[in-house]
Design a protein around this motif. Structure first.
Motif, PDB file in Angstrom:
ATOM      1  N   ALA A 172       8.064 -25.439 -19.398  1.00  0.00           N
ATOM      2  CA  ALA A 172       9.002 -25.141 -18.310  1.00  0.00           C
ATOM      3  C   ALA A 172       8.591 -25.845 -17.024  1.00  0.00           C
ATOM      4  O   ALA A 172       7.407 -26.065 -16.755  1.00  0.00           O
ATOM      5  N   ILE A 173       9.600 -26.180 -16.224  1.00  0.00           N
ATOM      6  CA  ILE A 173       9.410 -26.608 -14.841  1.00  0.00           C
ATOM      7  C   ILE A 173      10.189 -25.626 -13.987  1.00  0.00           C
ATOM      8  O   ILE A 173      11.400 -25.453 -14.173  1.00  0.00           O
ATOM      9  N   THR A 174       9.504 -24.967 -13.063  1.00  0.00           N
ATOM     10  CA  THR A 174      10.087 -23.859 -12.311  1.00  0.00           C
ATOM     11  C   THR A 174       9.887 -24.077 -10.821  1.00  0.00           C
ATOM     12  O   THR A 174       8.800 -24.468 -10.383  1.00  0.00           O
ATOM     13  N   THR A 175      10.926 -23.825 -10.035  1.00  0.00           N
ATOM     14  CA  THR A 175      10.816 -23.875  -8.575  1.00  0.00           C
ATOM     15  C   THR A 175      10.962 -22.463  -8.013  1.00  0.00           C
ATOM     16  O   THR A 175      11.684 -21.631  -8.569  1.00  0.00           O
ATOM     17  N   PHE A 176      10.271 -22.201  -6.898  1.00  0.00           N
ATOM     18  CA  PHE A 176      10.366 -20.885  -6.268  1.00  0.00           C
ATOM     19  C   PHE A 176       9.995 -20.993  -4.799  1.00  0.00           C
ATOM     20  O   PHE A 176       9.348 -21.950  -4.368  1.00  0.00           O
ATOM     21  N   ARG A 177      10.444 -20.016  -4.032  1.00  0.00           N
ATOM     22  CA  ARG A 177      10.115 -19.950  -2.614  1.00  0.00           C
ATOM     23  C   ARG A 177       8.667 -19.529  -2.443  1.00  0.00           C
ATOM     24  O   ARG A 177       8.159 -18.697  -3.191  1.00  0.00           O
ATOM     25  N   VAL A 178       8.023 -20.078  -1.437  1.00  0.00           N
ATOM     26  CA  VAL A 178       6.603 -19.795  -1.240  1.00  0.00           C
ATOM     27  C   VAL A 178       6.385 -18.346  -0.840  1.00  0.00           C
ATOM     28  O   VAL A 178       5.575 -17.637  -1.434  1.00  0.00           O
ATOM     29  N   ASN A 179       7.103 -17.901   0.173  1.00  0.00           N
ATOM     30  CA  ASN A 179       6.856 -16.551   0.679  1.00  0.00           C
ATOM     31  C   ASN A 179       8.171 -15.896   1.101  1.00  0.00           C
ATOM     32  O   ASN A 179       8.479 -15.820   2.288  1.00  0.00           O
ATOM     33  N   PRO A 180       8.989 -15.461   0.126  1.00  0.00           N
ATOM     34  CA  PRO A 180      10.268 -14.826   0.476  1.00  0.00           C
ATOM     35  C   PRO A 180      10.037 -13.529   1.249  1.00  0.00           C
ATOM     36  O   PRO A 180       9.033 -12.853   1.076  1.00  0.00           O
ATOM     37  N   LYS A 181      11.011 -13.210   2.051  1.00  0.00           N
ATOM     38  CA  LYS A 181      10.859 -12.054   2.930  1.00  0.00           C
ATOM     39  C   LYS A 181      11.186 -10.754   2.200  1.00  0.00           C
ATOM     40  O   LYS A 181      12.138 -10.677   1.433  1.00  0.00           O
ATOM     41  N   VAL A 182      10.369  -9.745   2.478  1.00  0.00           N
ATOM     42  CA  VAL A 182      10.618  -8.382   2.012  1.00  0.00           C
ATOM     43  C   VAL A 182      10.799  -7.512   3.251  1.00  0.00           C
ATOM     44  O   VAL A 182       9.914  -7.460   4.107  1.00  0.00           O
ATOM     45  N   VAL A 183      11.951  -6.872   3.349  1.00  0.00           N
ATOM     46  CA  VAL A 183      12.200  -5.978   4.482  1.00  0.00           C
ATOM     47  C   VAL A 183      11.696  -4.596   4.098  1.00  0.00           C
ATOM     48  O   VAL A 183      12.267  -3.935   3.223  1.00  0.00           O
ATOM     49  N   LYS A 184      10.607  -4.184   4.741  1.00  0.00           N
ATOM     50  CA  LYS A 184      10.030  -2.868   4.454  1.00  0.00           C
ATOM     51  C   LYS A 184      10.269  -1.941   5.633  1.00  0.00           C
ATOM     52  O   LYS A 184      10.192  -2.350   6.796  1.00  0.00           O
ATOM     53  N   ASP A 185      10.570  -0.688   5.304  1.00  0.00           N
ATOM     54  CA  ASP A 185      10.846   0.291   6.343  1.00  0.00           C
ATOM     55  C   ASP A 185      10.149   1.603   5.980  1.00  0.00           C
ATOM     56  O   ASP A 185       9.990   1.927   4.791  1.00  0.00           O
ATOM     57  N   TYR A 186       9.731   2.318   6.997  1.00  0.00           N
ATOM     58  CA  TYR A 186       9.072   3.614   6.816  1.00  0.00           C
ATOM     59  C   TYR A 186       9.763   4.602   7.749  1.00  0.00           C
ATOM     60  O   TYR A 186      10.002   4.303   8.914  1.00  0.00           O
ATOM     61  N   SER A 187      10.089   5.775   7.224  1.00  0.00           N
ATOM     62  CA  SER A 187      10.766   6.753   8.070  1.00  0.00           C
ATOM     63  C   SER A 187      10.323   8.160   7.705  1.00  0.00           C
ATOM     64  O   SER A 187       9.932   8.434   6.564  1.00  0.00           O
ATOM     65  N   SER A 188      10.422   9.044   8.699  1.00  0.00           N
ATOM     66  CA  SER A 188      10.108  10.463   8.508  1.00  0.00           C
ATOM     67  C   SER A 188      11.349  11.279   8.854  1.00  0.00           C
ATOM     68  O   SER A 188      12.208  10.854   9.634  1.00  0.00           O
ATOM     69  N   LEU A 189      11.437  12.447   8.254  1.00  0.00           N
ATOM     70  CA  LEU A 189      12.581  13.311   8.504  1.00  0.00           C
ATOM     71  C   LEU A 189      12.435  13.976   9.878  1.00  0.00           C
ATOM     72  O   LEU A 189      11.311  14.168  10.386  1.00  0.00           O
ATOM     73  N   PRO A 190      13.563  14.345  10.490  1.00  0.00           N
ATOM     74  CA  PRO A 190      13.477  15.063  11.778  1.00  0.00           C
ATOM     75  C   PRO A 190      12.777  16.415  11.607  1.00  0.00           C
ATOM     76  O   PRO A 190      12.655  16.949  10.499  1.00  0.00           O
ATOM     77  N   ASN A 191      12.337  16.925  12.709  1.00  0.00           N
ATOM     78  CA  ASN A 191      11.748  18.264  12.780  1.00  0.00           C
ATOM     79  C   ASN A 191      10.532  18.414  11.870  1.00  0.00           C
ATOM     80  O   ASN A 191      10.231  19.505  11.377  1.00  0.00           O
ATOM     81  N   ARG A 192       9.849  17.278  11.619  1.00  0.00           N
ATOM     82  CA  ARG A 192       8.631  17.267  10.787  1.00  0.00           C
ATOM     83  C   ARG A 192       8.858  17.843   9.395  1.00  0.00           C
ATOM     84  O   ARG A 192       7.959  18.402   8.774  1.00  0.00           O
ATOM     85  N   GLU A 193      10.089  17.724   8.928  1.00  0.00           N
ATOM     86  CA  GLU A 193      10.400  18.162   7.571  1.00  0.00           C
ATOM     87  C   GLU A 193       9.680  17.261   6.560  1.00  0.00           C
ATOM     88  O   GLU A 193       9.538  16.053   6.774  1.00  0.00           O
ATOM     89  N   ILE A 194       9.261  17.838   5.440  1.00  0.00           N
ATOM     90  CA  ILE A 194       8.573  17.080   4.393  1.00  0.00           C
ATOM     91  C   ILE A 194       9.576  16.695   3.317  1.00  0.00           C
ATOM     92  O   ILE A 194      10.218  17.574   2.727  1.00  0.00           O
TER      93      ILE A 194
END
Length: 944
Positions: free
Chosen positions: A298-320
């Motif tokens: 095989a001969i394969t091409t690919f992007r070196v460092n594609p972007k990953v959108v990461k997000d972190y969130s917490s619930l209001p009122n310190r809910e778990i």
């Protein structure tokens, strides 16, 4: 006479030049245009030598191509790659490791394996040679800078050092001292790269590490080099490295391509070549793509460092957060541990509070990802569309809901105590009862997944069973017992009127409904364990504590992230281009959004078998359009189309328990074939191939193998023959224990053992059916004892006779290949053996009543045409073709006259396929198509 049409084997060299991929495959130069990946030029450069380097000059008018001791200069008029042509070819005295154009393309520098530099003029006449004072063997080298005065040589030695030396510093004896020794590795140095823009040096070794150095001064008297990092992540030897502007890349024997930053932190890990070695690496700065070549061809091409959108969130009122889910538009829902339902569009919004769901709750999202349901301990069900409650419903007995499954966006199935299943239908936001079912008794009496096809409801449980229910019937119509392992069925869905199931055993299975019964038609084993989804060739799974997105067709990892494992609360949503994955970890909701077009490698050439091909058959579908069926040591059966200089893979099946050693087929009617594959563990699998308007389907029909005791060794099926005798199909299977097993094949393609005969105590290497003349039906068997035996098919199939008609010692050792021509009462056989011998033998056949006898009349043999064991033979009128481990394909001319046969070599061709295991031939008018297979495949057209 020979014209190579297609070659797929190790890609040993890649260079990206002006939006074109230049690849060295065997001795051929292939040029592909990016981004459409069209092949614009294929040129044979070397005979019997692989290409290991391609170096263009500045204006792209010339290329230096080298491999081994061979070097070739090719011209490219006005930079038109379609007009590229070979100009000069030279064979040097030593193995070439590095080549570079210098002095504004007026000279050429070469570094050899014995640590020596030679400079040539543009006509390739030697001007000067300089040796390093350290006389040693090199495995790699790199030439820095473009002028003779500044040349700096980086030499990778077999004793773990990188040597720096300047040819200009040579003494009177033309030896140059070592300026610097870089000692960080503990193995031979396989590759070295240097980036003059940032002054970085990278070296890789068989100690599985790569080291990055910074060169801060190039003063010959005081070269300053500082180590930046040493990285360990590869599982085997590292063969290539490449330094870019902001990162560096390593590839190796473990099939991994790893992108690092200059501090040694891992940025991205990609598996591209089906577990096979990555041999070559190229980079295009303008397109920002990496190109890799591997031993799967095989001969394969690919992007070196594609972007990953990461997000972190917490619930209001310190809910778990307790349970998380994703809706169609990427909006998120979450139920907290206090049973507060939240909805996230831009921010988290409280939707409702459900104290009755605090101790026990099931959250399920519909297949359309627009509806979701909350189900509880007291039979309560809350159904939402996005963040709007559309119905609140209580089951009649208000008992615990053990499982809730959406079948589609209008129907759902509820499981209650004692395996009672209730099917409901939503119409105008009201819930209507349809029918109840009874789930079979088990330890945990509720389904783990469900789907519906027409009026059938398919359920999977925690023990790997799959149940087929039909509306109007209370109990299952039929059950696929232990379709998956005891870890359970994880996902069910339908596609093209087929049911697909995924399990925690790593299997993907397909089923069809036949007369209302669910039948398994094939299964595929993946290298992942906990499978959770298959979306547009993207396989989603868990491996340990990682969530993994992989390419299902080629079994390569595209993305993975640590999430804590599949036991946590998680969900995903996909569309045609992206995946959003969300999970709860450390009381925080994590979200990853991927643009899969950036992550998905694009194949210039699709990968073929990553290990040795043992067996191959070709079906001629039309002119220059062949169906290739292949299998080998990787246990994978592949169906491919060979057309217009390319091999395109249609389907892959990983069902065999061990290597595939034999393949054969039988044409049932104009568009249907019986295919039989066999190999290790004496396993035989029957398939049905159907061809309709260039649409090809392959379905598993029967999987047969004998169980053996611990005292017995595993037996291999080495060769197969299929015969139609009085409208009954028979299969003859030659085994490694010297036995020939005879099976009858039923109309539904099941096998029944009818008889077993013994050739000898030696491994059977070949079987052949000889049919023709006046009621001549013979089976020829060959083994590693060099004997050719003949059997009456009628006797061994009907009369249960185990006696051979006759046998003849043809070779000193094993007979590896066989072909024949029947002329009236004369049988002419062509055999090749482990003894390097080609034998053309004339037999006389005498038939009296039902008794057949054979006698050897004449033989002509040659030990000199090939210099290694013969692997393939094909006999034609007047000509025959043989192949050998020596990679030579030979056409010989033969003559039959006056009860004598004679032959002589006519012409030869050196194939690029290493360790050829066989030869398959397709005759078409005046042309002959040869498929040579081993470590790869080559199609050669022969004009006879």
């Amino acid at each position: 006479m020979f014209n190579s049409l297609c070659l797929q084997t190790d890609v040993t060299c890649i260079e990206i030049i002006d939006k074109h991929v230049f690849a060295g495959i065997g001795g051929f130069l292939h040029i592909y245009q990016l981004p459409n990946n069209n092949l614009i030029k294929r040129l044979k450069i070397f005979e019997g030598q692989k290409i290991y380097g391609i170096k263009p000059n500045l204006n792209l008018s010339k290329l230096i191509i080298f491999g081994g001791k061979h070097i070739s200069l090719t011209s490219c008029p006005q930079g038109n790659f379609e007009e590229i042509e070979k100009s000069t070819h030279h064979i040097l005295s030593d193995w070439i490791l590095a080549v570079k154009w210098i002095e504004n393309d007026n000279k050429i520098a070469t570094v050899f394996m014995h640590n020596k530099l030679t400079i040539w003029n543009k006509d390739f006449l030697k001007e000067i040679s300089v040796k390093c004072e350290e006389r040693c063997i090199l495995y790699s080298a790199h030439i820095c800078y473009d002028s003779h005065k500044e040349l700096l040589i980086l030499s990778g030695t077999v004793f773990s050092e990188v040597l720096l030396w300047k040819p200009l510093n040579s003494h009177e004896n033309k030896c140059s001292p070592v300026l610097k020794r870089l000692k960080e590795h503990n193995g031979v140095i396989f590759s070295i790269d240097y980036n003059p823009d940032n002054g970085l040096i990278c070296a890789t070794s068989d100690d599985r590490s790569a080291v990055l150095w910074k060169m801060t001064s190039t003063n010959p008297q005081d070269i300053q080099i500082n180590k930046l990092c040493q990285v360990y992540e590869h599982l085997a030897r590292i063969f290539r490295c490449l330094i870019l502007k902001e990162c560096f890349i390593t590839v190796g024997e473990d099939s991994l391509i790893i992108v690092w930053d200059f501090n040694g932190s891992l940025l991205r890990k990609i598996e591209t070549h089906q577990g096979g070695a990555v041999w070559s690496l190229g980079y295009n700065k303008n397109l920002d793509v990496i190109c890799s070549g591997g031993n799967d061809g095989a001969i394969t091409t690919f992007r070196v460092n594609p972007k990953v959108v990461k997000d972190y969130s917490s619930l209001p009122n310190r809910e778990i957060p307790k349970i998380v889910g994703l809706l169609r538009a990427g909006n998120m829902i979450c139920l907290s541990e206090k049973a507060v339902l939240y909805y996230h569009d831009v921010i988290w919004q409280e939707v409702a509070r459900y104290p009755d769901l605090q101790k026990y709750c099931i959250l399920q999202i519909s297949p359309c990802k627009r509806l979701f349901a909350l189900a509880g301990f007291d039979g309560q069900i809350y159904i939402y569309r996005e963040n709007h409650l559309i119905n609140k419903f209580f089951l009649q007995h208000k008992s615990r809901i053990f499982a809730f499954h959406w079948l589609d966006c209008n129907r759902f199935l509820v499981t209650q105590k004692d395996g009672i299943l209730i099917l409901y239908f939503i119409f105008n936001n009201t819930i209507n009862f349809i029918q109840s079912f009874i789930f079979p008794s088990s330890k945990e009496r509720w389904p783990t997944c469900a789907c519906a096809l027409n009026d059938h409801i398919i359920l999977g449980d925690r023990k790997g069973n799959i149940y087929n229910f039909k509306i109007g019937h209370e109990s299952p119509i039929n059950t696929q017992k232990k379709s998956h392992s005891y870890l359970g069925v994880t996902y069910l869905y339908f596609e093209n009127n087929l049911i697909i199931s995924l399990g925690r055993d790593g299997f993907i299975k397909r089923y069809k409904l036949s007369n209302n019964n669910l039948e398994c038609i094939d299964s595929n084993k993946t290298k992942f364990s906990w499978l959770v989804g298959l979306e547009n060739n993207l396989l989603l799974s868990f491996s340990g504590d990682n969530f993994v997105v992989s390419d299902f067709k080629f079994q390569r990892i595209l993305f993975e992230t640590k999430c804590g494992g599949g036991h946590r609360s998680w969900d995903y949503v996909t569309n045609s281009k992206s995946i959003i994955f969300s999970f709860i970890k450390q009381k925080i909701i994590h979200t990853c959004q991927l643009n899969m077009e950036d992550f998905m490698p694009k194949d210039v050439i699709e990968g073929f078998h990553v290990r040795e091909i043992n067996a191959l058959k070709v079906l001629k579908l039309s002119e220059d359009y062949h169906l290739v069926i292949s299998g080998g040591e990787d246990t994978i059966l592949r169906l491919s189309i060979a057309q217009f200089n390319r091999i395109k893979i249609l389907e892959t099946f990983k069902i065999h328990l061990s290597s595939i050693r034999a393949i054969n087929y039988y044409k049932l009617n104009i568009n249907k074939y019986l295919l039989i594959t066999a190999g290790g563990r004496a396993q035989i699998i029957c398939w049905q191939i159907e061809i309709q308007d260039e649409k090809i389907s392959c379905i598993e029909k029967c999987n047969f193998y004998e169980s053996v005791s611990q005292e017995e060794g595993e037996t291999r099926i080495m060769h197969l023959c299929i015969a139609n005798i009085h409208e009954q199909l028979y299969l003859f299977a030659g085994r490694s224990d010297g036995l020939i097993k005879i099976f009858s094949i039923s109309t539904d393609m099941n096998l029944k053992l009818e008889n077993s005969i013994s050739h000898s105590n030696h491994c059977i290497s070949n079987l052949a059916l000889i049919k023709g003349g006046v009621n001549i039906d013979l089976l020829a068997s060959m083994a590693t004892d060099g004997n050719l035996k003949f059997w009456s098919i009628s006797d061994i199939c009907y009369n249960q006779s185990n006696e051979a008609l006759n046998f003849f010692k043809i070779h000193q050792s094993g007979i590896t290949s066989f072909s024949y021509i029947l002329k009236d009462d004369r049988l002419i056989t062509l055999t090749g053996g482990d003894d390097n011998c080609i034998s053309l033998t004339l037999f006389g056949i005498h038939k009296q009543n039902s008794f057949i006898s054979l006698a050897k009349i004449n033989v002509d043999q040659n030990f000199a045409i090939h210099c290694a064991q013969i692997t393939g033979a094909f006999l034609l009128n007047g000509y025959f073709i043989t192949s050998s481990i020596d990679q030579r394909i030979v056409i010989s001319k033969w003559l039959y006259k006056d009860n004598e046969v004679k032959f002589s070599m006519l012409e030869k061709y050196d194939t690029a396929i290493a360790d050829p295991q066989g030869l398959e031939a397709i005759l078409d008018k005046r042309s002959l198509y040869l498929y040579i297979f081993g470590n790869g495949i080559e199609c050669v057209k022969v004009n006879i």
